[in-house]
Design a protein around this motif. Sequence first.
Motif, PDB file in Angstrom:
ATOM      1  N   PHE A   1      -7.093 108.826  68.578  1.00  7.11           N
ATOM      2  CA  PHE A   1      -6.208 108.307  69.620  1.00  7.11           C
ATOM      3  C   PHE A   1      -5.569 107.021  69.130  1.00  7.11           C
ATOM      4  CE2 PHE A   1      -8.841 111.240  71.822  1.00  7.11           C
ATOM      5  CZ  PHE A   1      -8.072 111.721  72.874  1.00  7.11           C
ATOM      6  N   CYS A   2      -4.236 106.980  69.186  1.00  3.26           N
ATOM      7  CA  CYS A   2      -3.476 105.856  68.643  1.00  3.26           C
ATOM      8  C   CYS A   2      -2.655 105.175  69.733  1.00  3.26           C
ATOM      9  CB  CYS A   2      -2.507 106.337  67.560  1.00  3.26           C
ATOM     10  SG  CYS A   2      -3.293 107.203  66.185  1.00  3.26           S
ATOM     11  N   ALA A   3      -2.690 103.850  69.745  1.00  2.00           N
ATOM     12  CA  ALA A   3      -1.710 103.091  70.520  1.00  2.00           C
ATOM     13  C   ALA A   3      -0.393 103.221  69.761  1.00  2.00           C
ATOM     14  CB  ALA A   3      -2.145 101.632  70.619  1.00  2.00           C
TER      15      ALA A   3
ATOM     16  N   VAL B   1     -13.461 104.056  63.371  1.00  2.00           N
ATOM     17  CA  VAL B   1     -12.096 104.213  62.844  1.00  2.00           C
ATOM     18  C   VAL B   1     -11.505 102.842  62.514  1.00  2.00           C
ATOM     19  CG1 VAL B   1      -9.741 104.756  63.617  1.00  2.00           C
ATOM     20  CG2 VAL B   1     -11.549 106.455  63.855  1.00  2.00           C
ATOM     21  N   ARG B   2     -11.924 101.810  63.251  1.00  2.00           N
ATOM     22  CA  ARG B   2     -11.393 100.464  63.035  1.00  2.00           C
ATOM     23  C   ARG B   2     -12.114  99.708  61.911  1.00  2.00           C
ATOM     24  NH1 ARG B   2     -12.176 100.922  68.390  1.00  2.00           N
ATOM     25  NH2 ARG B   2     -13.720  99.233  68.473  1.00  2.00           N
TER      26      ARG B   2
ATOM     27  N   LYS C   1      -1.238 108.719  57.657  1.00  2.00           N
ATOM     28  CA  LYS C   1       0.184 108.419  57.423  1.00  2.00           C
ATOM     29  C   LYS C   1       0.869 107.888  58.688  1.00  2.00           C
ATOM     30  CE  LYS C   1       0.505 111.912  53.762  1.00  2.00           C
ATOM     31  NZ  LYS C   1       0.171 110.936  52.714  1.00  2.00           N
ATOM     32  N   THR C   2       0.243 106.944  59.352  1.00  2.00           N
ATOM     33  CA  THR C   2       0.831 106.367  60.565  1.00  2.00           C
ATOM     34  C   THR C   2       1.834 105.279  60.195  1.00  2.00           C
ATOM     35  OG1 THR C   2      -1.036 104.832  60.733  1.00  2.00           O
ATOM     36  CG2 THR C   2      -1.178 106.875  61.996  1.00  2.00           C
ATOM     37  N   PRO C   3       2.966 105.205  60.900  1.00  2.00           N
ATOM     38  CA  PRO C   3       3.999 104.202  60.611  1.00  2.00           C
ATOM     39  C   PRO C   3       3.690 102.865  61.293  1.00  2.00           C
ATOM     40  CG  PRO C   3       4.732 105.605  62.385  1.00  2.00           C
ATOM     41  CD  PRO C   3       3.385 106.139  61.961  1.00  2.00           C
ATOM     42  N   ASP C   4       4.570 101.883  61.107  1.00  2.00           N
ATOM     43  CA  ASP C   4       4.468 100.629  61.853  1.00  2.00           C
ATOM     44  C   ASP C   4       4.505 100.917  63.352  1.00  2.00           C
ATOM     45  OD1 ASP C   4       4.327  99.098  59.582  1.00  2.00           O
ATOM     46  OD2 ASP C   4       6.437  98.476  59.619  1.00  2.00           O
ATOM     47  N   HIS C   5       3.920 100.020  64.121  1.00  2.00           N
ATOM     48  CA  HIS C   5       3.859 100.117  65.581  1.00  2.00           C
ATOM     49  C   HIS C   5       2.918 101.219  66.061  1.00  2.00           C
ATOM     50  CE1 HIS C   5       8.055  98.359  65.034  1.00  2.00           C
ATOM     51  NE2 HIS C   5       7.348  97.376  65.574  1.00  2.00           N
TER      52      HIS C   5
ATOM     53  N   LEU D   1      -1.239 102.097  66.021  1.00  2.00           N
ATOM     54  CA  LEU D   1      -2.581 101.615  65.712  1.00  2.00           C
ATOM     55  C   LEU D   1      -3.625 102.667  66.099  1.00  2.00           C
ATOM     56  CD1 LEU D   1      -4.477  99.216  64.904  1.00  2.00           C
ATOM     57  CD2 LEU D   1      -4.565  98.667  67.337  1.00  2.00           C
ATOM     58  N   PRO D   2      -4.314 103.270  65.123  1.00  2.00           N
ATOM     59  CA  PRO D   2      -5.446 104.141  65.458  1.00  2.00           C
ATOM     60  C   PRO D   2      -6.534 103.307  66.137  1.00  2.00           C
ATOM     61  CG  PRO D   2      -4.704 104.523  63.196  1.00  2.00           C
ATOM     62  CD  PRO D   2      -4.039 103.259  63.666  1.00  2.00           C
TER      63      PRO D   2
END
Length: 249
Positions: free
Chosen positions: A79-81, A138-139, A150-154, A156-157
């Motif tokens: 789950f990502c913000a 995860v953090r 491969k998450t981009p900017d903005h 956060l997992p």
Amino acid sequence: MNQVIETLLNHRSVRDFEDKPLTWEQVETIVASAQAASTSSFLQAYSIIGVTDREKKEKLAEVVGNQPYVAKNGHFFVFCADLHRHAVVGEMENVDVTSPIESTEKFMVAVVDASLAAQNAAAAAESMGLGICYIGGVRNNLEAVRQILKTPDHVLPVFGMAVGYPASLNDRKPRLPLRHVYMENEYQQDEQLYKKQLEEYNEIVAGYYAERTGGKRRDTWTGQMASMLEKKARMYMKEFVAKIKMNIR
């Protein structure tokens, strides 16, 4: 009492799953349930990444703290913000949204949105007879997680969630007493009562561990928390969050 409440009250973390994947229908239902959660101002500021690739799951299991149930489960969700979607919205509508989406307020909105969605997902999964375990590890190494997913900017997992068919079940851990958590009209002002409630809870928790281990362990909750909190953990978080252009204004 009804089936929904019974499901919620029967929650326990599952860390031992059968090696049996969820069906697409189960995954779809869990995600649809997550999407039904409340969301601030209709922002829907989260994304869910389902990890099914065996190699990726093994890598994640390693970087989150060598937790085998991250690799062995029915399905692993992260789950990502997510405010990347809103940066794209700004481009599409030719509106400068940089300051708002990089603000502390929208960062909090995104984390809350992701958390609400996740708890809906957890309740849905458990109502289907499945077990779940949140993975805050995860953090532990977000840069590695970011590379794997491969998450981009903005984006956060925030945490993972292992879901699957329980191979074994732990006993439910006793929670803090209601009168310590629920307060009316104002925060608890009586510090002595506050401490007394915690001492009473310590006895309950110590009894839980003693019964679970045949008397070999009698940990108290305050002792556990003090031991954990005196150790610095994930102290890189502020810099990492700023690096991906979140919570910097």
